[in-house]
Design a protein around this motif. Sequence first.
Motif, mmCIF file in Angstrom:
data_model
loop_
_atom_site.group_PDB
_atom_site.id
_atom_site.type_symbol
_atom_site.label_atom_id
_atom_site.label_comp_id
_atom_site.label_asym_id
_atom_site.label_seq_id
_atom_site.Cartn_x
_atom_site.Cartn_y
_atom_site.Cartn_z
ATOM 1 N N ALA A 186 0.728 -1.070 0.049
ATOM 2 C CA ALA A 186 -0.221 -0.097 0.082
ATOM 3 C C ALA A 186 0.839 1.494 -0.033
ATOM 4 O O ALA A 186 0.677 2.356 -0.794
ATOM 5 N N ASP A 187 1.744 1.263 0.801
ATOM 6 C CA ASP A 187 2.809 2.429 0.669
ATOM 7 C C ASP A 187 3.265 2.595 -0.406
ATOM 8 O O ASP A 187 3.684 3.823 -1.060
ATOM 9 N N ILE A 188 3.875 1.408 -1.068
ATOM 10 C CA ILE A 188 4.420 1.621 -2.659
ATOM 11 C C ILE A 188 3.368 2.240 -3.446
ATOM 12 O O ILE A 188 3.807 3.009 -4.312
ATOM 13 N N ALA A 189 2.144 1.727 -3.503
ATOM 14 C CA ALA A 189 1.384 2.374 -4.192
ATOM 15 C C ALA A 189 0.993 3.971 -3.956
ATOM 16 O O ALA A 189 0.908 4.805 -5.050
ATOM 17 N N ASP A 190 1.101 4.188 -2.869
ATOM 18 C CA ASP A 190 0.659 5.715 -2.642
ATOM 19 C C ASP A 190 1.949 6.502 -2.982
ATOM 20 O O ASP A 190 1.929 7.977 -3.170
ATOM 21 N N ARG A 191 3.135 6.007 -2.799
ATOM 22 C CA ARG A 191 4.382 6.847 -3.137
ATOM 23 C C ARG A 191 4.705 6.861 -4.517
ATOM 24 O O ARG A 191 5.163 7.984 -5.123
ATOM 25 N N ASN A 192 4.496 5.787 -5.147
ATOM 26 C CA ASN A 192 5.249 5.458 -6.548
ATOM 27 C C ASN A 192 4.111 5.004 -7.457
ATOM 28 O O ASN A 192 4.488 5.045 -8.898
ATOM 29 N N GLY A 193 3.053 4.912 -7.065
ATOM 30 C CA GLY A 193 1.953 4.603 -8.235
ATOM 31 C C GLY A 193 1.582 2.843 -8.050
ATOM 32 O O GLY A 193 2.201 2.099 -7.784
ATOM 33 N N TRP A 194 0.230 2.766 -8.576
ATOM 34 C CA TRP A 194 -0.224 1.400 -8.458
ATOM 35 C C TRP A 194 0.577 0.403 -9.263
ATOM 36 O O TRP A 194 0.864 -0.898 -9.100
ATOM 37 N N ALA A 233 -6.340 -3.840 -2.962
ATOM 38 C CA ALA A 233 -7.154 -3.026 -3.312
ATOM 39 C C ALA A 233 -8.479 -3.301 -2.050
ATOM 40 O O ALA A 233 -9.316 -2.376 -1.827
ATOM 41 N N THR A 234 -8.576 -4.528 -1.656
ATOM 42 C CA THR A 234 -9.400 -4.758 -0.509
ATOM 43 C C THR A 234 -9.151 -3.884 0.637
ATOM 44 O O THR A 234 -10.195 -3.456 1.350
ATOM 45 N N TYR A 235 -8.048 -3.958 1.081
ATOM 46 C CA TYR A 235 -7.482 -3.067 2.166
ATOM 47 C C TYR A 235 -7.918 -1.640 1.780
ATOM 48 O O TYR A 235 -8.505 -1.018 2.644
ATOM 49 N N ALA A 236 -7.682 -1.052 0.594
ATOM 50 C CA ALA A 236 -8.078 0.357 0.290
ATOM 51 C C ALA A 236 -9.622 0.483 0.361
ATOM 52 O O ALA A 236 -9.957 1.538 0.880
ATOM 53 N N ALA A 237 -10.281 -0.430 -0.158
ATOM 54 C CA ALA A 237 -11.767 -0.390 -0.043
ATOM 55 C C ALA A 237 -12.310 -0.192 1.121
ATOM 56 O O ALA A 237 -13.082 0.654 1.667
ATOM 57 N N GLU A 238 -11.927 -1.015 2.242
ATOM 58 C CA GLU A 238 -12.083 -1.176 3.637
ATOM 59 C C GLU A 238 -11.693 0.186 4.270
ATOM 60 O O GLU A 238 -12.547 0.828 5.257
ATOM 61 N N HIS A 240 -4.227 9.003 -0.195
ATOM 62 C CA HIS A 240 -3.855 7.479 -0.824
ATOM 63 C C HIS A 240 -4.044 7.490 -2.200
ATOM 64 O O HIS A 240 -5.013 6.718 -2.646
ATOM 65 N N PRO A 241 -3.361 8.108 -3.188
ATOM 66 C CA PRO A 241 -3.652 8.165 -4.540
ATOM 67 C C PRO A 241 -3.492 6.811 -4.968
ATOM 68 O O PRO A 241 -4.122 6.385 -6.007
ATOM 69 N N PHE A 249 -13.852 15.329 -8.928
ATOM 70 C CA PHE A 249 -13.446 16.446 -8.324
ATOM 71 C C PHE A 249 -11.884 15.873 -7.824
ATOM 72 O O PHE A 249 -10.851 16.693 -7.948
ATOM 73 N N ALA A 250 -11.917 14.788 -7.133
ATOM 74 C CA ALA A 250 -10.431 14.290 -6.733
ATOM 75 C C ALA A 250 -9.694 14.015 -7.730
ATOM 76 O O ALA A 250 -8.301 14.328 -7.616
ATOM 77 N N SER A 251 -10.013 13.541 -8.969
ATOM 78 C CA SER A 251 -9.327 13.116 -10.145
ATOM 79 C C SER A 251 -8.580 14.436 -10.674
ATOM 80 O O SER A 251 -7.294 14.568 -11.030
ATOM 81 N N LEU A 252 -9.204 15.508 -10.933
ATOM 82 C CA LEU A 252 -9.003 16.746 -11.444
ATOM 83 C C LEU A 252 -8.070 17.481 -10.417
ATOM 84 O O LEU A 252 -6.853 17.935 -10.966
ATOM 85 N N GLU A 253 -8.148 17.229 -9.293
ATOM 86 C CA GLU A 253 -7.157 18.145 -8.214
ATOM 87 C C GLU A 253 -5.965 17.133 -8.244
ATOM 88 O O GLU A 253 -4.782 17.777 -8.326
ATOM 89 N N SER A 254 -6.094 15.661 -8.330
ATOM 90 C CA SER A 254 -4.815 15.158 -8.218
ATOM 91 C C SER A 254 -3.954 15.335 -9.613
ATOM 92 O O SER A 254 -2.422 15.167 -9.272
ATOM 93 N N MET A 255 -4.622 15.838 -10.679
ATOM 94 C CA MET A 255 -3.841 16.022 -12.011
ATOM 95 C C MET A 255 -3.395 17.611 -11.791
ATOM 96 O O MET A 255 -2.975 17.937 -13.063
ATOM 97 N N GLY A 256 -3.728 18.383 -10.904
ATOM 98 C CA GLY A 256 -3.226 19.768 -10.785
ATOM 99 C C GLY A 256 -4.136 20.708 -11.763
ATOM 100 O O GLY A 256 -3.880 21.668 -12.334
ATOM 101 N N GLY A 257 -5.683 20.028 -11.802
ATOM 102 C CA GLY A 257 -6.399 20.629 -12.617
ATOM 103 C C GLY A 257 -7.097 22.002 -11.969
ATOM 104 O O GLY A 257 -7.809 22.638 -12.730
#
Length: 186
Positions: A15-23, A57-62, A95-96, A152-160
Amino acid sequence: MRAGIKPETVIAVAADIADRNGWEQITLANVAGQLGIKTPSLYNHVDGLPDLRQKVATYAAELLRDLLNDAAIGQSGKEALIGVGKSYVAFVRSHPGLYDAINRIPEPKPARFEQASETILRLFGRLMQPLGIPQEESVHAIRGLRSMVHGFASLESMGGFQMPEDLFDSLSKSITYYIDGLSAKT
Protein backbone atom coordinates in the motif's frame (compact mmCIF):
# COMPACT_ATOMS: atom_id res chain seq x y z
CA MET A 1 11.63 -15.91 5.62
CA ARG A 2 12.73 -13.13 7.92
CA ALA A 3 11.07 -13.42 11.31
CA GLY A 4 8.31 -10.97 12.13
CA ILE A 5 6.83 -10.48 8.68
CA LYS A 6 3.07 -10.90 8.85
CA PRO A 7 0.53 -10.86 6.03
CA GLU A 8 -0.72 -7.43 7.09
CA THR A 9 2.86 -6.13 6.91
CA VAL A 10 3.13 -7.29 3.31
CA ILE A 11 -0.13 -5.46 2.46
CA ALA A 12 0.98 -2.31 4.32
CA VAL A 13 4.28 -2.23 2.42
CA ALA A 14 2.51 -2.74 -0.91
CA ALA A 15 0.00 0.00 0.00
CA ASP A 16 2.84 2.37 0.82
CA ILE A 17 4.52 1.59 -2.50
CA ALA A 18 1.25 2.32 -4.31
CA ASP A 19 0.78 5.66 -2.56
CA ARG A 20 4.39 6.79 -3.01
CA ASN A 21 5.12 5.45 -6.48
CA GLY A 22 1.84 4.41 -8.11
CA TRP A 23 -0.27 1.31 -8.57
CA GLU A 24 1.93 -0.09 -11.31
CA GLN A 25 4.87 -0.18 -8.92
CA ILE A 26 3.21 -2.81 -6.77
CA THR A 27 5.31 -5.76 -7.88
CA LEU A 28 6.48 -8.78 -5.99
CA ALA A 29 10.09 -7.68 -6.42
CA ASN A 30 9.40 -4.18 -5.10
CA VAL A 31 7.51 -5.44 -2.06
CA ALA A 32 10.13 -8.09 -1.30
CA GLY A 33 12.86 -5.47 -1.66
CA GLN A 34 11.14 -3.15 0.80
CA LEU A 35 10.76 -6.04 3.25
CA GLY A 36 14.36 -7.13 2.83
CA ILE A 37 13.41 -10.63 1.72
CA LYS A 38 13.67 -12.66 -1.46
CA THR A 39 10.67 -12.54 -3.78
CA PRO A 40 9.78 -16.26 -3.39
CA SER A 41 9.27 -15.67 0.35
CA LEU A 42 6.22 -13.54 -0.48
CA TYR A 43 4.42 -16.69 -1.59
CA ASN A 44 4.02 -17.51 2.10
CA HIS A 45 1.54 -14.62 2.18
CA VAL A 46 0.17 -14.12 -1.33
CA ASP A 47 -0.57 -16.30 -4.34
CA GLY A 48 1.20 -14.08 -6.83
CA LEU A 49 0.86 -10.51 -8.06
CA PRO A 50 -2.90 -10.57 -8.84
CA ASP A 51 -3.60 -11.84 -5.32
CA LEU A 52 -1.35 -9.17 -3.80
CA ARG A 53 -3.10 -6.45 -5.79
CA GLN A 54 -6.52 -7.79 -4.80
CA LYS A 55 -5.49 -7.72 -1.15
CA VAL A 56 -4.22 -4.14 -1.47
CA ALA A 57 -7.44 -3.07 -3.21
CA THR A 58 -9.52 -4.76 -0.51
CA TYR A 59 -7.51 -3.01 2.18
CA ALA A 60 -8.05 0.29 0.34
CA ALA A 61 -11.80 -0.22 -0.05
CA GLU A 62 -12.16 -1.08 3.63
CA LEU A 63 -10.14 1.97 4.63
CA LEU A 64 -12.25 4.24 2.42
CA ARG A 65 -15.45 2.65 3.77
CA ASP A 66 -14.37 3.31 7.35
CA LEU A 67 -13.36 6.92 6.63
CA LEU A 68 -16.65 7.68 4.89
CA ASN A 69 -18.68 6.05 7.66
CA ASP A 70 -16.78 8.11 10.24
CA ALA A 71 -17.43 11.29 8.25
CA ALA A 72 -21.18 10.65 8.29
CA ILE A 73 -21.48 10.05 12.04
CA GLY A 74 -23.54 12.70 13.78
CA GLN A 75 -24.54 14.45 10.57
CA SER A 76 -27.55 14.32 8.32
CA GLY A 77 -28.81 15.68 5.06
CA LYS A 78 -26.65 17.94 2.99
CA GLU A 79 -24.05 18.32 5.76
CA ALA A 80 -23.50 14.57 5.87
CA LEU A 81 -23.10 14.35 2.10
CA ILE A 82 -20.65 17.25 2.10
CA GLY A 83 -18.68 15.65 4.94
CA VAL A 84 -18.55 12.34 3.11
CA GLY A 85 -17.55 14.10 -0.11
CA LYS A 86 -14.72 15.92 1.66
CA SER A 87 -13.52 12.68 3.26
CA TYR A 88 -13.58 10.99 -0.13
CA VAL A 89 -11.40 13.72 -1.65
CA ALA A 90 -9.10 13.71 1.39
CA PHE A 91 -8.67 9.94 0.97
CA VAL A 92 -7.63 10.40 -2.65
CA ARG A 93 -5.19 13.15 -1.61
CA SER A 94 -3.61 10.97 1.08
CA HIS A 95 -3.78 7.66 -0.73
CA PRO A 96 -3.59 8.16 -4.50
CA GLY A 97 -2.20 4.67 -5.10
CA LEU A 98 -4.80 3.03 -2.90
CA TYR A 99 -7.55 4.93 -4.68
CA ASP A 100 -6.16 3.70 -7.97
CA ALA A 101 -6.16 0.18 -6.52
CA ILE A 102 -9.88 0.43 -5.77
CA ASN A 103 -10.60 1.40 -9.35
CA ARG A 104 -8.22 -1.08 -11.00
CA ILE A 105 -8.62 -4.23 -8.90
CA PRO A 106 -8.04 -7.40 -10.90
CA GLU A 107 -10.95 -9.79 -11.42
CA PRO A 108 -12.41 -11.72 -9.78
CA LYS A 109 -13.01 -9.23 -7.01
CA PRO A 110 -12.75 -10.75 -3.53
CA ALA A 111 -15.89 -10.97 -1.39
CA ARG A 112 -14.45 -8.56 1.21
CA PHE A 113 -13.82 -5.98 -1.52
CA GLU A 114 -17.38 -6.36 -2.80
CA GLN A 115 -18.75 -6.05 0.76
CA ALA A 116 -16.80 -2.85 1.40
CA SER A 117 -17.95 -1.39 -1.94
CA GLU A 118 -21.55 -2.31 -1.20
CA THR A 119 -21.34 -0.68 2.23
CA ILE A 120 -20.11 2.55 0.62
CA LEU A 121 -23.02 2.49 -1.83
CA ARG A 122 -25.50 1.83 0.99
CA LEU A 123 -24.03 4.77 2.91
CA PHE A 124 -24.59 7.11 -0.02
CA GLY A 125 -28.10 5.73 -0.42
CA ARG A 126 -28.90 6.15 3.26
CA LEU A 127 -27.61 9.72 3.26
CA MET A 128 -29.69 10.57 0.20
CA GLN A 129 -32.94 9.11 1.57
CA PRO A 130 -34.01 12.33 3.33
CA LEU A 131 -33.94 14.08 -0.06
CA GLY A 132 -37.09 12.19 -1.02
CA ILE A 133 -35.68 10.78 -4.24
CA PRO A 134 -37.91 7.97 -5.53
CA GLN A 135 -36.35 4.52 -5.08
CA GLU A 136 -36.17 3.93 -8.83
CA GLU A 137 -34.12 7.14 -9.22
CA SER A 138 -31.76 6.67 -6.27
CA VAL A 139 -29.14 4.65 -8.18
CA HIS A 140 -28.87 7.44 -10.74
CA ALA A 141 -28.57 10.09 -8.02
CA ILE A 142 -25.86 8.11 -6.20
CA ARG A 143 -23.95 7.60 -9.44
CA GLY A 144 -24.14 11.31 -10.15
CA LEU A 145 -22.81 12.26 -6.72
CA ARG A 146 -20.05 9.66 -6.85
CA SER A 147 -19.06 10.83 -10.34
CA MET A 148 -18.90 14.42 -9.12
CA VAL A 149 -16.71 13.59 -6.13
CA HIS A 150 -14.51 11.21 -8.16
CA GLY A 151 -14.11 13.79 -10.91
CA PHE A 152 -13.27 16.48 -8.40
CA ALA A 153 -10.64 14.29 -6.71
CA SER A 154 -9.20 13.21 -10.07
CA LEU A 155 -8.94 16.73 -11.43
CA GLU A 156 -7.30 17.92 -8.23
CA SER A 157 -4.75 15.08 -8.34
CA MET A 158 -3.82 16.08 -11.89
CA GLY A 159 -3.34 19.72 -10.91
CA GLY A 160 -6.54 20.75 -12.67
CA PHE A 161 -7.57 23.45 -10.19
CA GLN A 162 -5.27 26.46 -10.43
CA MET A 163 -7.51 29.25 -9.13
CA PRO A 164 -6.85 30.44 -5.57
CA GLU A 165 -10.30 29.66 -4.15
CA ASP A 166 -10.41 26.96 -1.48
CA LEU A 167 -11.03 23.54 -3.05
CA PHE A 168 -13.17 22.23 -0.21
CA ASP A 169 -15.37 25.34 -0.52
CA SER A 170 -15.78 24.53 -4.21
CA LEU A 171 -16.57 20.91 -3.42
CA SER A 172 -19.09 21.89 -0.74
CA LYS A 173 -20.82 24.28 -3.11
CA SER A 174 -20.86 21.72 -5.93
CA ILE A 175 -22.45 19.09 -3.70
CA THR A 176 -24.94 21.68 -2.41
CA TYR A 177 -25.93 22.67 -5.96
CA TYR A 178 -26.33 19.02 -6.90
CA ILE A 179 -28.40 18.19 -3.81
CA ASP A 180 -30.53 21.31 -4.20
CA GLY A 181 -31.18 20.36 -7.81
CA LEU A 182 -32.17 16.84 -6.84
CA SER A 183 -34.41 18.14 -4.05
CA ALA A 184 -36.18 20.50 -6.46
CA LYS A 185 -37.06 17.52 -8.71
CA THR A 186 -38.90 15.65 -5.93
